[in-house]
Structure formats: structure tokens, C-alpha cells
Design a protein around this motif. Structure first.
Motif, PDB file in Angstrom:
ATOM      1  N   ALA A  19     -41.250  23.111 -35.106  1.00  0.00           N
ATOM      2  CA  ALA A  19     -42.597  23.159 -35.687  1.00  0.00           C
ATOM      3  C   ALA A  19     -42.920  21.865 -36.432  1.00  0.00           C
ATOM      4  O   ALA A  19     -44.035  21.327 -36.307  1.00  0.00           O
ATOM      5  N   LEU A  20     -41.953  21.351 -37.187  1.00  0.00           N
ATOM      6  CA  LEU A  20     -42.185  20.112 -37.929  1.00  0.00           C
ATOM      7  C   LEU A  20     -42.345  18.922 -36.988  1.00  0.00           C
ATOM      8  O   LEU A  20     -43.213  18.068 -37.203  1.00  0.00           O
ATOM      9  N   ARG A  21     -41.536  18.857 -35.953  1.00  0.00           N
ATOM     10  CA  ARG A  21     -41.670  17.762 -34.982  1.00  0.00           C
ATOM     11  C   ARG A  21     -43.032  17.798 -34.291  1.00  0.00           C
ATOM     12  O   ARG A  21     -43.683  16.767 -34.118  1.00  0.00           O
ATOM     13  N   ALA A  22     -43.470  18.976 -33.881  1.00  0.00           N
ATOM     14  CA  ALA A  22     -44.771  19.106 -33.217  1.00  0.00           C
ATOM     15  C   ALA A  22     -45.903  18.736 -34.166  1.00  0.00           C
ATOM     16  O   ALA A  22     -46.861  18.061 -33.776  1.00  0.00           O
ATOM     17  N   THR A  58     -56.131   8.157 -43.346  1.00  0.00           N
ATOM     18  CA  THR A  58     -55.211   8.099 -44.484  1.00  0.00           C
ATOM     19  C   THR A  58     -54.594   9.464 -44.752  1.00  0.00           C
ATOM     20  O   THR A  58     -53.375   9.585 -44.962  1.00  0.00           O
ATOM     21  N   THR A  59     -55.412  10.506 -44.727  1.00  0.00           N
ATOM     22  CA  THR A  59     -54.908  11.861 -44.967  1.00  0.00           C
ATOM     23  C   THR A  59     -53.905  12.269 -43.890  1.00  0.00           C
ATOM     24  O   THR A  59     -52.833  12.804 -44.199  1.00  0.00           O
ATOM     25  N   ALA A  60     -54.236  12.020 -42.627  1.00  0.00           N
ATOM     26  CA  ALA A  60     -53.325  12.380 -41.530  1.00  0.00           C
ATOM     27  C   ALA A  60     -51.996  11.638 -41.663  1.00  0.00           C
ATOM     28  O   ALA A  60     -50.928  12.230 -41.480  1.00  0.00           O
ATOM     29  N   ARG A  61     -52.058  10.363 -42.006  1.00  0.00           N
ATOM     30  CA  ARG A  61     -50.813   9.586 -42.152  1.00  0.00           C
ATOM     31  C   ARG A  61     -50.002  10.041 -43.362  1.00  0.00           C
ATOM     32  O   ARG A  61     -48.771  10.087 -43.304  1.00  0.00           O
ATOM     33  N   ASP A  62     -50.690  10.376 -44.453  1.00  0.00           N
ATOM     34  CA  ASP A  62     -49.982  10.887 -45.637  1.00  0.00           C
ATOM     35  C   ASP A  62     -49.257  12.189 -45.312  1.00  0.00           C
ATOM     36  O   ASP A  62     -48.094  12.374 -45.673  1.00  0.00           O
ATOM     37  N   TYR A  63     -49.968  13.098 -44.638  1.00  0.00           N
ATOM     38  CA  TYR A  63     -49.341  14.372 -44.269  1.00  0.00           C
ATOM     39  C   TYR A  63     -48.215  14.163 -43.260  1.00  0.00           C
ATOM     40  O   TYR A  63     -47.205  14.869 -43.307  1.00  0.00           O
ATOM     41  N   ALA A  64     -48.369  13.214 -42.367  1.00  0.00           N
ATOM     42  CA  ALA A  64     -47.292  12.921 -41.412  1.00  0.00           C
ATOM     43  C   ALA A  64     -46.036  12.497 -42.168  1.00  0.00           C
ATOM     44  O   ALA A  64     -44.920  12.915 -41.824  1.00  0.00           O
ATOM     45  N   GLY A  65     -46.208  11.694 -43.191  1.00  0.00           N
ATOM     46  CA  GLY A  65     -45.067  11.281 -44.009  1.00  0.00           C
ATOM     47  C   GLY A  65     -44.399  12.465 -44.698  1.00  0.00           C
ATOM     48  O   GLY A  65     -43.170  12.567 -44.737  1.00  0.00           O
ATOM     49  N   MET A  66     -45.212  13.367 -45.224  1.00  0.00           N
ATOM     50  CA  MET A  66     -44.657  14.561 -45.889  1.00  0.00           C
ATOM     51  C   MET A  66     -43.907  15.445 -44.896  1.00  0.00           C
ATOM     52  O   MET A  66     -42.820  15.955 -45.203  1.00  0.00           O
ATOM     53  N   VAL A  67     -44.485  15.626 -43.719  1.00  0.00           N
ATOM     54  CA  VAL A  67     -43.843  16.459 -42.695  1.00  0.00           C
ATOM     55  C   VAL A  67     -42.510  15.840 -42.273  1.00  0.00           C
ATOM     56  O   VAL A  67     -41.498  16.530 -42.153  1.00  0.00           O
ATOM     57  N   ALA A  68     -42.498  14.528 -42.061  1.00  0.00           N
ATOM     58  CA  ALA A  68     -41.263  13.845 -41.659  1.00  0.00           C
ATOM     59  C   ALA A  68     -40.191  13.974 -42.740  1.00  0.00           C
ATOM     60  O   ALA A  68     -39.019  14.198 -42.438  1.00  0.00           O
ATOM     61  N   GLU A  69     -40.599  13.856 -43.993  1.00  0.00           N
ATOM     62  CA  GLU A  69     -39.632  13.982 -45.088  1.00  0.00           C
ATOM     63  C   GLU A  69     -39.068  15.398 -45.177  1.00  0.00           C
ATOM     64  O   GLU A  69     -37.881  15.590 -45.435  1.00  0.00           O
ATOM     65  N   ARG A  70     -39.902  16.396 -44.951  1.00  0.00           N
ATOM     66  CA  ARG A  70     -39.423  17.780 -44.979  1.00  0.00           C
ATOM     67  C   ARG A  70     -38.460  18.049 -43.824  1.00  0.00           C
ATOM     68  O   ARG A  70     -37.463  18.744 -43.989  1.00  0.00           O
ATOM     69  N   ALA A  71     -38.776  17.487 -42.669  1.00  0.00           N
ATOM     70  CA  ALA A  71     -37.868  17.638 -41.527  1.00  0.00           C
ATOM     71  C   ALA A  71     -36.508  17.028 -41.856  1.00  0.00           C
ATOM     72  O   ALA A  71     -35.474  17.653 -41.632  1.00  0.00           O
ATOM     73  N   ALA A  72     -36.529  15.818 -42.381  1.00  0.00           N
ATOM     74  CA  ALA A  72     -35.276  15.148 -42.722  1.00  0.00           C
ATOM     75  C   ALA A  72     -34.494  15.929 -43.772  1.00  0.00           C
ATOM     76  O   ALA A  72     -33.263  16.013 -43.711  1.00  0.00           O
ATOM     77  N   ALA A  73     -35.204  16.548 -44.718  1.00  0.00           N
ATOM     78  CA  ALA A  73     -34.536  17.338 -45.756  1.00  0.00           C
ATOM     79  C   ALA A  73     -33.830  18.556 -45.179  1.00  0.00           C
ATOM     80  O   ALA A  73     -32.863  19.050 -45.761  1.00  0.00           O
ATOM     81  N   LEU A  74     -34.303  19.027 -44.028  1.00  0.00           N
ATOM     82  CA  LEU A  74     -33.661  20.168 -43.360  1.00  0.00           C
ATOM     83  C   LEU A  74     -32.574  19.728 -42.382  1.00  0.00           C
ATOM     84  O   LEU A  74     -31.958  20.561 -41.726  1.00  0.00           O
ATOM     85  N   GLY A  75     -32.387  18.423 -42.265  1.00  0.00           N
ATOM     86  CA  GLY A  75     -31.393  17.917 -41.325  1.00  0.00           C
ATOM     87  C   GLY A  75     -31.933  17.759 -39.916  1.00  0.00           C
ATOM     88  O   GLY A  75     -31.165  17.679 -38.957  1.00  0.00           O
ATOM     89  N   GLY A  80     -41.350   9.773 -34.868  1.00  0.00           N
ATOM     90  CA  GLY A  80     -42.748   9.368 -34.833  1.00  0.00           C
ATOM     91  C   GLY A  80     -42.986   8.117 -34.023  1.00  0.00           C
ATOM     92  O   GLY A  80     -43.995   7.438 -34.226  1.00  0.00           O
ATOM     93  N   ARG A  81     -42.075   7.827 -33.107  1.00  0.00           N
ATOM     94  CA  ARG A  81     -42.257   6.633 -32.278  1.00  0.00           C
ATOM     95  C   ARG A  81     -43.452   6.801 -31.350  1.00  0.00           C
ATOM     96  O   ARG A  81     -43.801   7.917 -30.944  1.00  0.00           O
ATOM     97  N   ALA A  82     -44.087   5.688 -31.032  1.00  0.00           N
ATOM     98  CA  ALA A  82     -45.264   5.713 -30.159  1.00  0.00           C
ATOM     99  C   ALA A  82     -44.950   6.376 -28.825  1.00  0.00           C
ATOM    100  O   ALA A  82     -45.760   7.157 -28.301  1.00  0.00           O
ATOM    101  N   ALA A  83     -43.789   6.112 -28.280  1.00  0.00           N
ATOM    102  CA  ALA A  83     -43.415   6.710 -26.991  1.00  0.00           C
ATOM    103  C   ALA A  83     -43.323   8.226 -27.098  1.00  0.00           C
ATOM    104  O   ALA A  83     -43.723   8.946 -26.177  1.00  0.00           O
ATOM    105  N   THR A  84     -42.836   8.722 -28.208  1.00  0.00           N
ATOM    106  CA  THR A  84     -42.734  10.174 -28.410  1.00  0.00           C
ATOM    107  C   THR A  84     -44.115  10.788 -28.539  1.00  0.00           C
ATOM    108  O   THR A  84     -44.396  11.833 -27.940  1.00  0.00           O
ATOM    109  N   VAL A  85     -44.979  10.160 -29.325  1.00  0.00           N
ATOM    110  CA  VAL A  85     -46.345  10.669 -29.487  1.00  0.00           C
ATOM    111  C   VAL A  85     -47.059  10.670 -28.141  1.00  0.00           C
ATOM    112  O   VAL A  85     -47.695  11.663 -27.772  1.00  0.00           O
ATOM    113  N   ALA A  86     -46.927   9.603 -27.381  1.00  0.00           N
ATOM    114  CA  ALA A  86     -47.591   9.513 -26.073  1.00  0.00           C
ATOM    115  C   ALA A  86     -47.039  10.548 -25.098  1.00  0.00           C
ATOM    116  O   ALA A  86     -47.800  11.236 -24.418  1.00  0.00           O
TER     117      ALA A  86
END
Length: 95
Positions: A19-22, A58-75, A80-86
Motif C-alpha cells: 500500500a505504501l509503495r503504491a 509541493t503537497t504531493a511531494r511532501d506527502y510522498a516524502g512522508m509515505v517513503a519515510e513510513r515505509a522505511a520505518a517498517l523495513g 521512487g525512481r522514475a523508471a518505477t513510477v513510469a
């Protein structure tokens, strides 16, 4: 290198991680789509719409940072690489 061990059982961590990755991919994609729209603006309300779209990006990028940090906190490794997004966006458009 330090590895984070998740406080969640493996099955729950996998569900949360997916869910966090998506969500991360969706937020990064949104920020890029809005930037694309912003670059193609013209007309009498250009400035006000341009500034509003800057806020969305700005809001989308801020939330993306929060989501990535939460994912990392869960291991869960955020990707967020461009190739993955594409690739994820193309897969969603096909399915």
C-alpha cells in the motif's frame, strides 16, 4: 549498514508495504502530471492557476516524502525512481 526490523508480522508488513509503495508511486506521478499541466498553461488567469498548481505539486511531494519515510520505518524499501513510477503507471493503464 543498518537494517530496520519491522514491528509488524511479515504478512501485515507485506500488505502495508504494498500500500505504501503504491501510494508513493501515485503521489510522485501526480506531482509530475501537475507539473506537465502547469508547463502548458496560458491565458488571462495563468499566474493564479500556476501558483495553485505549485501548491499541489509541493503537497504531493511532501506527502510522498512522508509515505517513503513510513515505509522505511517498517523495513520496506521505498522506490521512487522514475523508471518505477513510469512502469507502475503503464501497468495500471493496461490493467
Amino acid at each position: 549498514m543498518t537494517f530496520v526490523s519491522s514491528p509488524l508480522p511479515e504478512a501485515e508488513r507485506a500488505i502495508a508495504g504494498d500500500a505504501l509503495r503504491a501510494t508513493l508511486v501515485d503521489l510522485l506521478d501526480l506531482s509530475l502530471v501537475v507539473k506537465q499541466a502547469q508547463w502548458n498553461l496560458y491565458g488571462p488567469r495563468f499566474r493564479s492557476v500556476h501558483l495553485q498548481l505549485d501548491e499541489v505539486v509541493t503537497t504531493a511531494r511532501d506527502y510522498a516524502g512522508m509515505v517513503a519515510e513510513r515505509a522505511a520505518a517498517l523495513g520496506v524499501s521505498p522506490d521512487g525512481r522514475a523508471a518505477t513510477v513510469a512502469a507502475t503507471g503503464q501497468a495500471e493503464n493496461r490493467g
